[in-house]
Design a protein around this motif. Sequence first.
Motif, PDB file in Angstrom:
ATOM      1  N   VAL A 136      34.759 -12.328 -61.978  1.00  0.00           N
ATOM      2  CA  VAL A 136      36.179 -12.515 -62.298  1.00  0.00           C
ATOM      3  C   VAL A 136      36.916 -11.187 -62.192  1.00  0.00           C
ATOM      4  CG1 VAL A 136      37.810 -13.137 -64.117  1.00  0.00           C
ATOM      5  CG2 VAL A 136      35.772 -14.524 -63.770  1.00  0.00           C
ATOM      6  N   VAL A 137      36.326 -10.147 -62.761  1.00  0.00           N
ATOM      7  CA  VAL A 137      36.969  -8.831 -62.746  1.00  0.00           C
ATOM      8  C   VAL A 137      37.025  -8.254 -61.334  1.00  0.00           C
ATOM      9  CG1 VAL A 137      36.789  -6.454 -63.585  1.00  0.00           C
ATOM     10  CG2 VAL A 137      36.321  -8.366 -65.137  1.00  0.00           C
ATOM     11  N   ILE A 138      35.913  -8.317 -60.622  1.00  0.00           N
ATOM     12  CA  ILE A 138      35.866  -7.743 -59.271  1.00  0.00           C
ATOM     13  C   ILE A 138      36.822  -8.461 -58.334  1.00  0.00           C
ATOM     14  CG2 ILE A 138      34.390  -7.411 -57.253  1.00  0.00           C
ATOM     15  CD1 ILE A 138      32.050  -7.000 -59.232  1.00  0.00           C
ATOM     16  N   ALA A 139      36.813  -9.790 -58.385  1.00  0.00           N
ATOM     17  CA  ALA A 139      37.735 -10.553 -57.535  1.00  0.00           C
ATOM     18  C   ALA A 139      39.180 -10.261 -57.913  1.00  0.00           C
ATOM     19  CB  ALA A 139      37.446 -12.047 -57.658  1.00  0.00           C
ATOM     20  N   GLY A 140      39.436 -10.069 -59.220  1.00  0.00           N
ATOM     21  CA  GLY A 140      40.785  -9.764 -59.668  1.00  0.00           C
ATOM     22  C   GLY A 140      41.272  -8.423 -59.154  1.00  0.00           C
ATOM     23  N   VAL A 141      40.412  -7.418 -59.228  1.00  0.00           N
ATOM     24  CA  VAL A 141      40.780  -6.094 -58.729  1.00  0.00           C
ATOM     25  C   VAL A 141      41.020  -6.147 -57.218  1.00  0.00           C
ATOM     26  CG1 VAL A 141      39.951  -3.742 -58.370  1.00  0.00           C
ATOM     27  CG2 VAL A 141      39.603  -4.863 -60.583  1.00  0.00           C
TER      28      VAL A 141
END
Length: 278
Positions: A136-141
């Motif tokens: 979730v975090v990596i895709a968001g960044v």
Amino acid sequence: MSQSDTRRNLGLALLGSEITIVFRRRRNQAMLLALAAVPILIAVAVRLSSNTSGRGPAFLASISENGLFVALTALTVSIPLFLPLTVGVVAGDTIAGEANLGTLRYLLISPAGRLRLLLVKYAGAAAFCLAATAIVVIAGVAIGAALFPVRPVTLLSGDTIDGAEYAVRCLLLIAYVSMSMLGLSAIGLFLSTLTTVPVGAMAATIVLSAASQILDVLPQLAWLHPWLFSHYWLGIADLLTSPISFDSFQSNALLQLGYIAVFGTLAYGRFATKDVLS
């Protein structure tokens, strides 16, 4: 090679096999892709919208000014529903899934033992918690940087941090949210030892997650709130201040460890005395 070394190697091999199975399972891969789609949908919606003011999840209004806020917004959206849903599916499938496929008794024939098998199954579920949060975090960044300007991030305390410090905060957020799901994973593991129907264990785990969050918002049950496994799930705000406050992190860790200990013990008590017929 000593007997202890043999058992250790067997345990490591079993752990490696379990983690491989967890991440090769098409259902789990689909859930990870669905989690990755959460920040992408948020970013695209904001990009196509001319108005991001008004009601919405935390940090939503800041996305158009700084794409790094996409990851934070997606995380706050995923914590109450999407992450518990996926974690509940994986945790509920740990033992019941093997029993349903008829492979559980073959696993128990090996010298690994029931306790080691439980630990390996829980470790696989915990690895999924970490991967689910990280994606979730990596895709968001990634999608935030692709669609919006990237600037220094203004924290809730009003301080501004650069990209390197933001990366550190993201790692802390991933650790915090992954840890938050460990208590739910332990509950799912226990429920999975009670049945040979994985869907039942999955559904029960997800329902308990929703029930805990509902109870946590009822003021009449304020005395119960600190004992609910979901109570500190949204305590990530403490990691977005300067200096960082680790109060929620510590309280959450103790709470999750308590649930792991209680439901891990219950799972072993049930599994150690269970007649495995499939």
